[in-house]
Design a protein around this motif. Sequence first.
Motif, PDB file in Angstrom:
ATOM      1  N   GLY A   1       0.824  -1.206   0.000  1.00  0.00           N
ATOM      2  CA  GLY A   1       0.000   0.000   0.000  1.00  0.00           C
ATOM      3  C   GLY A   1       0.854   1.250   0.000  1.00  0.00           C
ATOM      4  O   GLY A   1       0.592   2.217  -0.714  1.00  0.00           O
ATOM      5  N   MET A   2       1.926   1.196   0.787  1.00  0.00           N
ATOM      6  CA  MET A   2       2.832   2.334   0.898  1.00  0.00           C
ATOM      7  C   MET A   2       3.525   2.620  -0.436  1.00  0.00           C
ATOM      8  O   MET A   2       3.580   3.767  -0.890  1.00  0.00           O
ATOM      9  CB  MET A   2       3.880   2.010   1.962  1.00  0.00           C
ATOM     10  CG  MET A   2       4.297   3.140   2.843  1.00  0.00           C
ATOM     11  SD  MET A   2       5.469   2.501   4.053  1.00  0.00           S
ATOM     12  CE  MET A   2       4.378   2.125   5.394  1.00  0.00           C
ATOM     13  N   VAL A   3       4.035   1.570  -1.070  1.00  0.00           N
ATOM     14  CA  VAL A   3       4.716   1.729  -2.365  1.00  0.00           C
ATOM     15  C   VAL A   3       3.720   2.250  -3.411  1.00  0.00           C
ATOM     16  O   VAL A   3       4.047   3.143  -4.212  1.00  0.00           O
ATOM     17  CB  VAL A   3       5.343   0.394  -2.826  1.00  0.00           C
ATOM     18  CG1 VAL A   3       5.896   0.512  -4.238  1.00  0.00           C
ATOM     19  CG2 VAL A   3       6.444  -0.031  -1.863  1.00  0.00           C
ATOM     20  N   PHE A   4       2.507   1.709  -3.391  1.00  0.00           N
ATOM     21  CA  PHE A   4       1.465   2.162  -4.316  1.00  0.00           C
ATOM     22  C   PHE A   4       1.207   3.659  -4.121  1.00  0.00           C
ATOM     23  O   PHE A   4       1.166   4.441  -5.075  1.00  0.00           O
ATOM     24  CB  PHE A   4       0.180   1.358  -4.077  1.00  0.00           C
ATOM     25  CG  PHE A   4      -0.814   1.443  -5.201  1.00  0.00           C
ATOM     26  CD1 PHE A   4      -1.050   0.350  -6.016  1.00  0.00           C
ATOM     27  CD2 PHE A   4      -1.518   2.622  -5.440  1.00  0.00           C
ATOM     28  CE1 PHE A   4      -1.971   0.435  -7.057  1.00  0.00           C
ATOM     29  CE2 PHE A   4      -2.432   2.706  -6.482  1.00  0.00           C
ATOM     30  CZ  PHE A   4      -2.659   1.608  -7.293  1.00  0.00           C
ATOM     31  N   GLY A   5       1.056   4.051  -2.844  1.00  0.00           N
ATOM     32  CA  GLY A   5       0.775   5.451  -2.530  1.00  0.00           C
ATOM     33  C   GLY A   5       1.912   6.376  -2.926  1.00  0.00           C
ATOM     34  O   GLY A   5       1.690   7.461  -3.468  1.00  0.00           O
ATOM     35  N   LEU A   6       3.140   5.932  -2.677  1.00  0.00           N
ATOM     36  CA  LEU A   6       4.293   6.740  -3.080  1.00  0.00           C
ATOM     37  C   LEU A   6       4.320   6.892  -4.595  1.00  0.00           C
ATOM     38  O   LEU A   6       4.651   7.963  -5.123  1.00  0.00           O
ATOM     39  CB  LEU A   6       5.599   6.102  -2.574  1.00  0.00           C
ATOM     40  CG  LEU A   6       5.820   6.200  -1.058  1.00  0.00           C
ATOM     41  CD1 LEU A   6       7.071   5.430  -0.631  1.00  0.00           C
ATOM     42  CD2 LEU A   6       5.942   7.659  -0.607  1.00  0.00           C
ATOM     43  N   GLY A   7       3.956   5.823  -5.303  1.00  0.00           N
ATOM     44  CA  GLY A   7       3.873   5.882  -6.764  1.00  0.00           C
ATOM     45  C   GLY A   7       2.879   6.929  -7.233  1.00  0.00           C
ATOM     46  O   GLY A   7       3.144   7.682  -8.174  1.00  0.00           O
ATOM     47  N   LEU A   8       1.738   6.984  -6.553  1.00  0.00           N
ATOM     48  CA  LEU A   8       0.720   7.982  -6.908  1.00  0.00           C
ATOM     49  C   LEU A   8       1.259   9.397  -6.707  1.00  0.00           C
ATOM     50  O   LEU A   8       1.036  10.288  -7.530  1.00  0.00           O
ATOM     51  CB  LEU A   8      -0.541   7.792  -6.049  1.00  0.00           C
ATOM     52  CG  LEU A   8      -1.436   6.594  -6.383  1.00  0.00           C
ATOM     53  CD1 LEU A   8      -2.590   6.512  -5.384  1.00  0.00           C
ATOM     54  CD2 LEU A   8      -1.983   6.701  -7.800  1.00  0.00           C
TER      55      LEU A   8
END
Lengths: 57, 143
Positions: free
Chosen positions: A11-18
């Motif tokens: 979730g964290m990596v996804f959010g950082l990607g966004l």
Amino acid sequence: MKTLIIALLCGMVFGLGLIVSGMSNPARVLNFLDWGPRWDPTLALVLGGAVAVALTG
Amino acid sequence: MNEWTSTPFEPWAGLAGGVLIGTAVVLLLLSIGKIAGISGITAGAITKKHLEQHWRLAFLAGLLLAAPLYLLFAGPFEVQTQFGAIWMGVAGLLVGFGTRLGSGCTSGHGVAGLARFSPRSIVATLVFFGAAVITTNTVRYFI
């Protein structure tokens, strides 16, 4: 527990990607959809990059 | 309507962020065998029970933690909108309703679905982007 930590990290990596891609900025997302003078194709590269990586999975 | 905010085309930032998103999708699939569809995970975090609920809540916690972490280590990032909190809340509700109606969003259908060459996801992605383009241009130029 391991599952939860992995899910949290994903979730964290996804959010950082966004955020890195600028997709956390509503104006940028809307400008991909605006086919007038403000058109901003960044979203296409975000989706393209994400799909390219996801193809390996 | 008045002046809409312009945003510069940033291909490298877009690609880099896309790679991070793709990495998260692959990691979640390979490690616990789940599809990283944000709308589905959010819905499941409310409706599912026990373990099926817990990993979803953990994923969403990570997703929400990304913003404060980015602020802490990399600094501020742009969030531009001309609308207040109430309208953003209404828009958020519509996004939630619409993504459930379409059984998925840009992550589930768009990223995970397209990468699996799922015909259903390809159609869904074309339809929701098409509808969004028509809506945006109608509101911005024809109303």
